[in-house]
Design an enzyme around this catalytic site. Structure first.
Site, PDB file in Angstrom:
ATOM      1  N   HIS A   1      -0.138   3.061  -3.866  1.00 20.81           N
ATOM      2  CA  HIS A   1      -0.129   2.030  -4.911  1.00 20.81           C
ATOM      3  C   HIS A   1      -0.723   0.744  -4.356  1.00 20.81           C
ATOM      4  O   HIS A   1      -0.970   0.607  -3.165  1.00 20.81           O
ATOM      5  CB  HIS A   1       1.306   1.745  -5.358  1.00 20.81           C
ATOM      6  CG  HIS A   1       1.968   2.868  -6.089  1.00 20.81           C
ATOM      7  ND1 HIS A   1       2.275   2.810  -7.432  1.00 20.81           N
ATOM      8  CD2 HIS A   1       2.390   4.080  -5.661  1.00 20.81           C
ATOM      9  CE1 HIS A   1       2.860   3.949  -7.799  1.00 20.81           C
ATOM     10  NE2 HIS A   1       2.935   4.733  -6.731  1.00 20.81           N
TER      11      HIS A   1
ATOM     12  N   GLU B   1       2.422   0.607  -0.594  1.00 19.25           N
ATOM     13  CA  GLU B   1       1.900  -0.570  -1.303  1.00 19.25           C
ATOM     14  C   GLU B   1       0.830  -1.168  -0.411  1.00 19.25           C
ATOM     15  O   GLU B   1       1.110  -1.644   0.689  1.00 19.25           O
ATOM     16  CB  GLU B   1       3.022  -1.573  -1.568  1.00 19.25           C
ATOM     17  CG  GLU B   1       4.145  -1.051  -2.453  1.00 19.25           C
ATOM     18  CD  GLU B   1       3.745  -0.915  -3.915  1.00 19.25           C
ATOM     19  OE1 GLU B   1       2.648  -1.407  -4.282  1.00 19.25           O
ATOM     20  OE2 GLU B   1       4.536  -0.338  -4.687  1.00 19.25           O
TER      21      GLU B   1
END
Length: 355
Positions: free
Chosen positions: A172, A235
């Site tokens: 992500h 992330e």
């Protein structure tokens, strides 16, 4: 002379992202084939591609420990950098520029949201796994959540059950900046934490790891709990449109994923990531909710004991520990959903207890 099937394979594997965004589906006879180094590939569904090295013609029941890796991106449609990384990885495997010694399932998650350049259409896809999609049957994302669950369970059903044989890397990018630009989240299953996962995260240049302490509805939690995978959510920076990413900023995770697929060990001399454990969350209870932090506050920003962070009618959240850090602050979520996580550092005790 190049056949139509070979041209179709070249188009699909050479630009998996472009092929997926265009919505073109291979003809029945062109949905599988062999590319460089004898790698077998199969187009399974929109945004879902399986690749296997030539040597993997052995069933999992044979007792051989063959690694199976699910690599996913685009579960949020506007998080484009890891989507581009995976598309480039598929191209490099197809052309023989990247080694593949394990089974690989590549998934581009919320394809319709990718096309619309938005995070999701009706509901956050990464909150609809572990069967939660059944609670929102009219959501645009519900069928895709079910399809991605099915793809994972089918893939891992044919995988070795030996320790360390099943992996899921879900990539992500974050909505906002972070004190640690690239960090990982590990789902809570009750199983001991894996040293192999922490060592892989070190190879990926991940600075910090966030440990969940309750079960969730993310894709990585589903694969960890339901499929027995060593799973993480990465992330890797900030949300940007397609074509505007500097992919060199994600060289660490790209390198580590390629190492995992090639069976190459990482650098054991580098330090393991810092570790933070979730101790609470801020929940938006109504539209009167107020998140009392700056709109541009970075993930992992620390706050001192007693600091009031949120209020919503009679609800208050104030920092209880000497220091707590906030992660994923987001006041715009729907009522009933998480508007922020609170974490404390637990590096020493966590690393001491790795299995």
């Amino acid at each position: 002379m190049t056949s139509s099937a070979e041209r179709g394979m070249s188009a699909l594997l050479g630009d998996f992202l472009g092929h997926t965004l265009a919505g073109t589906r291979p003809a029945a006879g062109d949905a599988q084939g062999v590319c460089a180094n004898g790698v077998h590939w199969t187009w399974l569904d929109e945004g879902i591609l399986q690749l296997e090295p030539e040597a993997v013609a052995v069933p999992a029941s044979s007792g051989r420990c063959l690694r199976s890796v699910l690599a996913s991106a685009g579960v949020h449609g506007d998080e484009t950098a890891p989507i581009e990384l995976l598309s480039r990885l598929v191209r490099d495997i197809a052309e023989g520029q990247a080694a593949l010694t394990c089974r690989l399932l590549v998934i581009l998650g919320n394809v319709d949201a990718m096309r619309a350049a938005c995070r999701y259409l009706d509901d956050d896809l990464n909150r609809l796994f572990s069967g939660r999609h059944a609670h929102v049957p009219n959501s645009h994302e519900a069928p895709r959540a079910a399809a991605l669950e099915h793809a994972a369970t089918q893939f891992f059903a044919d995988a070795s059950s030996a320790p360390g044989a099943r992996w899921h890397i879900d990539m992500h990018t974050a909505i906002r900046a972070s004190v640690f630009e690239q960090f990982a989240l590990l789902p809570h299953t009750g199983a001991p934490l894996s040293r192999a996962m922490f060592e892989w995260l070190r190879d990926a240049s991940i600075a910090a790891v966030l440990l969940h302490t309750t079960k969730g509805n993310t894709y990585s939690h589903f694969t960890a709990q339901a499929c027995g995978a060593e799973a993480c959510t990465l992330e890797l920076g900030k949300v940007r449109p397609f074509g505007q990413n500097d992919l060199t900023r994600f060289a660490g995770s790209d390198k580590a994923l390629r190492h995992l697929l090639a069976g190459v060990e990482g650098d054991a001399a580098a330090p393991l990531p810092r570790v933070f454990t979730v101790i609470d969350q801020i929940t938006k209870q109504s539209d009167a909710f107020e998140l009392l932090v700056a709109a541009d506050v970075a993930n992992f920003t620390p706050y001192e004991q007693g600091t009031l962070l949120a209020r919503d009618g009679d609800y208050r959240y104030a920092v209880r520990h000497p220091e707590e850090r906030i992660v994923f602050p987001n006041p715009t979520v729907k009522p009933g959903l998480r508007a922020g996580l609170l974490v404390v550092e637990t590096t020493r005790e966590t690393l001491a207890g790795l299995a």
